[in-house]
Design a protein around this motif. Structure first.
Motif, PDB file in Angstrom:
ATOM      1  N   LEU A  86     -35.562  -5.323 -44.283  1.00  0.00           N
ATOM      2  CA  LEU A  86     -35.244  -6.139 -43.112  1.00  0.00           C
ATOM      3  C   LEU A  86     -36.412  -6.187 -42.136  1.00  0.00           C
ATOM      4  N   ILE A  87     -37.081  -5.059 -41.943  1.00  0.00           N
ATOM      5  CA  ILE A  87     -38.218  -5.031 -41.017  1.00  0.00           C
ATOM      6  C   ILE A  87     -39.388  -5.840 -41.580  1.00  0.00           C
ATOM      7  N   LEU A  88     -39.660  -5.701 -42.870  1.00  0.00           N
ATOM      8  CA  LEU A  88     -40.771  -6.451 -43.457  1.00  0.00           C
ATOM      9  C   LEU A  88     -40.490  -7.947 -43.516  1.00  0.00           C
ATOM     10  N   SER A  89     -39.218  -8.324 -43.457  1.00  0.00           N
ATOM     11  CA  SER A  89     -38.885  -9.747 -43.451  1.00  0.00           C
ATOM     12  C   SER A  89     -39.353 -10.438 -42.184  1.00  0.00           C
ATOM     13  N   ALA A  90     -39.717  -9.662 -41.158  1.00  0.00           N
ATOM     14  CA  ALA A  90     -40.228 -10.264 -39.923  1.00  0.00           C
ATOM     15  C   ALA A  90     -41.481 -11.088 -40.180  1.00  0.00           C
ATOM     16  N   VAL A  91     -42.253 -10.722 -41.210  1.00  0.00           N
ATOM     17  CA  VAL A  91     -43.471 -11.467 -41.522  1.00  0.00           C
ATOM     18  C   VAL A  91     -43.131 -12.882 -41.981  1.00  0.00           C
ATOM     19  N   GLN A  92     -42.143 -13.009 -42.862  1.00  0.00           N
ATOM     20  CA  GLN A  92     -41.774 -14.332 -43.344  1.00  0.00           C
ATOM     21  C   GLN A  92     -41.042 -15.140 -42.278  1.00  0.00           C
ATOM     22  N   VAL A  93     -40.294 -14.468 -41.412  1.00  0.00           N
ATOM     23  CA  VAL A  93     -39.663 -15.184 -40.300  1.00  0.00           C
ATOM     24  C   VAL A  93     -40.724 -15.738 -39.349  1.00  0.00           C
ATOM     25  N   ALA A  94     -41.758 -14.932 -39.084  1.00  0.00           N
ATOM     26  CA  ALA A  94     -42.866 -15.413 -38.252  1.00  0.00           C
ATOM     27  C   ALA A  94     -43.565 -16.594 -38.923  1.00  0.00           C
ATOM     28  N   GLY A  95     -43.736 -16.522 -40.242  1.00  0.00           N
ATOM     29  CA  GLY A  95     -44.321 -17.653 -40.961  1.00  0.00           C
ATOM     30  C   GLY A  95     -43.456 -18.901 -40.876  1.00  0.00           C
ATOM     31  N   GLY A  96     -42.134 -18.718 -40.847  1.00  0.00           N
ATOM     32  CA  GLY A  96     -41.243 -19.858 -40.672  1.00  0.00           C
ATOM     33  C   GLY A  96     -41.400 -20.508 -39.306  1.00  0.00           C
ATOM     34  N   PHE A  97     -41.566 -19.690 -38.263  1.00  0.00           N
ATOM     35  CA  PHE A  97     -41.824 -20.242 -36.931  1.00  0.00           C
ATOM     36  C   PHE A  97     -43.121 -21.044 -36.902  1.00  0.00           C
ATOM     37  N   ILE A  98     -44.160 -20.495 -37.536  1.00  0.00           N
ATOM     38  CA  ILE A  98     -45.461 -21.164 -37.541  1.00  0.00           C
ATOM     39  C   ILE A  98     -45.393 -22.468 -38.333  1.00  0.00           C
ATOM     40  N   ASP A  99     -44.753 -22.418 -39.503  1.00  0.00           N
ATOM     41  CA  ASP A  99     -44.654 -23.627 -40.329  1.00  0.00           C
ATOM     42  C   ASP A  99     -43.859 -24.721 -39.630  1.00  0.00           C
ATOM     43  N   PHE A 100     -42.838 -24.348 -38.892  1.00  0.00           N
ATOM     44  CA  PHE A 100     -42.043 -25.352 -38.180  1.00  0.00           C
ATOM     45  C   PHE A 100     -42.887 -26.070 -37.132  1.00  0.00           C
ATOM     46  N   GLN A 101     -43.769 -25.322 -36.478  1.00  0.00           N
ATOM     47  CA  GLN A 101     -44.618 -25.927 -35.459  1.00  0.00           C
ATOM     48  C   GLN A 101     -45.767 -26.709 -36.084  1.00  0.00           C
ATOM     49  N   MET A 102     -46.237 -26.291 -37.263  1.00  0.00           N
ATOM     50  CA  MET A 102     -47.331 -26.988 -37.939  1.00  0.00           C
ATOM     51  C   MET A 102     -46.879 -28.276 -38.600  1.00  0.00           C
ATOM     52  N   GLY A 103     -45.611 -28.349 -38.957  1.00  0.00           N
ATOM     53  CA  GLY A 103     -45.127 -29.475 -39.736  1.00  0.00           C
ATOM     54  C   GLY A 103     -44.974 -29.154 -41.204  1.00  0.00           C
ATOM     55  N   VAL A 118     -39.614 -19.582 -49.728  1.00  0.00           N
ATOM     56  CA  VAL A 118     -40.173 -18.965 -48.534  1.00  0.00           C
ATOM     57  C   VAL A 118     -41.178 -19.926 -47.907  1.00  0.00           C
ATOM     58  N   PRO A 119     -41.450 -19.787 -46.595  1.00  0.00           N
ATOM     59  CA  PRO A 119     -42.466 -20.641 -45.961  1.00  0.00           C
ATOM     60  C   PRO A 119     -43.854 -20.364 -46.528  1.00  0.00           C
ATOM     61  N   ILE A 120     -44.701 -21.382 -46.489  1.00  0.00           N
ATOM     62  CA  ILE A 120     -46.060 -21.253 -47.036  1.00  0.00           C
ATOM     63  C   ILE A 120     -46.858 -20.221 -46.242  1.00  0.00           C
ATOM     64  N   THR A 121     -46.878 -20.390 -44.926  1.00  0.00           N
ATOM     65  CA  THR A 121     -47.627 -19.441 -44.091  1.00  0.00           C
ATOM     66  C   THR A 121     -47.009 -18.057 -44.145  1.00  0.00           C
ATOM     67  N   GLY A 122     -45.679 -17.988 -44.201  1.00  0.00           N
ATOM     68  CA  GLY A 122     -45.018 -16.691 -44.302  1.00  0.00           C
ATOM     69  C   GLY A 122     -45.381 -15.955 -45.573  1.00  0.00           C
ATOM     70  N   GLN A 123     -45.449 -16.679 -46.687  1.00  0.00           N
ATOM     71  CA  GLN A 123     -45.843 -16.055 -47.949  1.00  0.00           C
ATOM     72  C   GLN A 123     -47.301 -15.599 -47.906  1.00  0.00           C
ATOM     73  N   TYR A 124     -48.151 -16.405 -47.273  1.00  0.00           N
ATOM     74  CA  TYR A 124     -49.567 -16.041 -47.145  1.00  0.00           C
ATOM     75  C   TYR A 124     -49.719 -14.749 -46.349  1.00  0.00           C
ATOM     76  N   LEU A 125     -49.031 -14.641 -45.218  1.00  0.00           N
ATOM     77  CA  LEU A 125     -49.099 -13.434 -44.401  1.00  0.00           C
ATOM     78  C   LEU A 125     -48.396 -12.264 -45.073  1.00  0.00           C
ATOM     79  N   TYR A 126     -47.344 -12.545 -45.831  1.00  0.00           N
ATOM     80  CA  TYR A 126     -46.600 -11.475 -46.498  1.00  0.00           C
ATOM     81  C   TYR A 126     -47.446 -10.821 -47.592  1.00  0.00           C
ATOM     82  N   ILE A 127     -48.250 -11.622 -48.288  1.00  0.00           N
ATOM     83  CA  ILE A 127     -49.141 -11.044 -49.300  1.00  0.00           C
ATOM     84  C   ILE A 127     -50.174 -10.130 -48.638  1.00  0.00           C
ATOM     85  N   PHE A 128     -50.710 -10.540 -47.495  1.00  0.00           N
ATOM     86  CA  PHE A 128     -51.619  -9.677 -46.751  1.00  0.00           C
ATOM     87  C   PHE A 128     -50.919  -8.382 -46.353  1.00  0.00           C
TER      88      PHE A 128
END
Length: 259
Positions: A86-103, A118-128
């Motif tokens: 649940l805590i690590l899911s914060a990364v993908q949730v943050a990526g969802g916020f970013i993707d929504f604003q990016m389009g 999963v969101p594109i940016t969220g997956q990118y940050l989650y791999i990091f």
């Protein structure tokens, strides 16, 4: 050979194996579909075999309460692994916020590790995040967590569900996950909000310019530039995320043990 194996110790070993196997079912990195199930089961078996000689289970008896102990061990492993997930899911949730604003909100990708979109940016940050977790030996700390869980949650004790403290703890952790996701996303989302404000001003001052055509590529370009500079700050946020994850796991184990 039969003299070496103590038949009376098999139920105790089964209790330890159930907790560890349930822990790996929901734990990040160990529960992914890319890891073969025989490997996870075998690793759980040998880890339970090692921990068997360090756990005091003299009070365990095979009776009608033994089935309840099996269910309790499964719940302990599942919930401890789930709270870390649940805590690590914060990364993908943050990526969802970013993707929504990016389009990019409509352009999800299939995560081969979990089988979910999963969101594109969220997956990118989650791999990091996972690579950073492996580089600092965070997976060893996760295994240490289930090893030392027997100091807080004895194998023959039951979980105190009557006061509702565990439910409140999970809800507060869920709220904390969204706060961490918001902290991770606010630098990029804030910059894109300023871009939207600038495009709104341009649309009012220069009506001949089609901001809908210019706006989307501009926001994507600004997002990539901000993410490039944001990665150095992101590593510090991920470190705080790991500290929060280990603290939450320890707090949940203390509640399970009645502390």
């Amino acid at each position: 050979m039969l003299e070496i194996i103590d038949i009376n110790s098999i139920p105790i070993f089964l209790l330890i194996f159930v907790r560890i196997a349930a822990f790996f079912v929901t734990l990040p990195l160990f529960s992914y579909q890319t890891i073969p199930a025989p490997f996870t089961i075998g690793f759980s078996f040998f880890l339970a075999f090692i921990m068997f000689y360090t756990v005091d289970a003299s009070a365990v008896t095979v009776d009608y309460m033994y089935l309840l102990l099996l269910v309790k061990e499964a719940l302990v492993g599942l919930l401890i692994g789930f709270i870390a997930f649940l805590i690590l899911s914060a990364v993908q949730v943050a990526g969802g916020f970013i993707d929504f604003q990016m389009g990019f909100a409509i352009a999800n990708v299939m995560d081969p590790q979990t089988g979910a979109q999963v969101p594109i940016t969220g997956q990118y940050l989650y791999i990091f995040t996972l690579l950073f977790l492996l580089s600092v030996n965070g997976h060893h700390l996760l295994i240490d967590g289930i090893f030392y869980s027997y100091n807080l949650i004895p194998i023959d004790a039951f979980i105190p569900f009557h006061d509702g403290s565990i439910a409140y703890f999970v809800i507060n952790t869920f709220n904390q996950m969204f706060l961490i996701a918001f902290q991770m996303a606010i630098p990029i989302v804030g910059c894109l909000f300023l871009v939207d404000v600038a495009l709104g001003i341009i649309a009012r001052t220069v009506p001949q310019l089609n901001v809908f055509v210019v706006g989307l590529p501009l926001k994507i370009f600004v997002s990539f530039v901000v993410i490039l500079f944001f990665l150095s700050l992101y590593i510090g946020l991920v470190r705080n995320l790991f500290e929060t994850m280990f603290e939450v796991m320890q707090g949940l184990m203390q509640l399970f043990g009645g502390a």
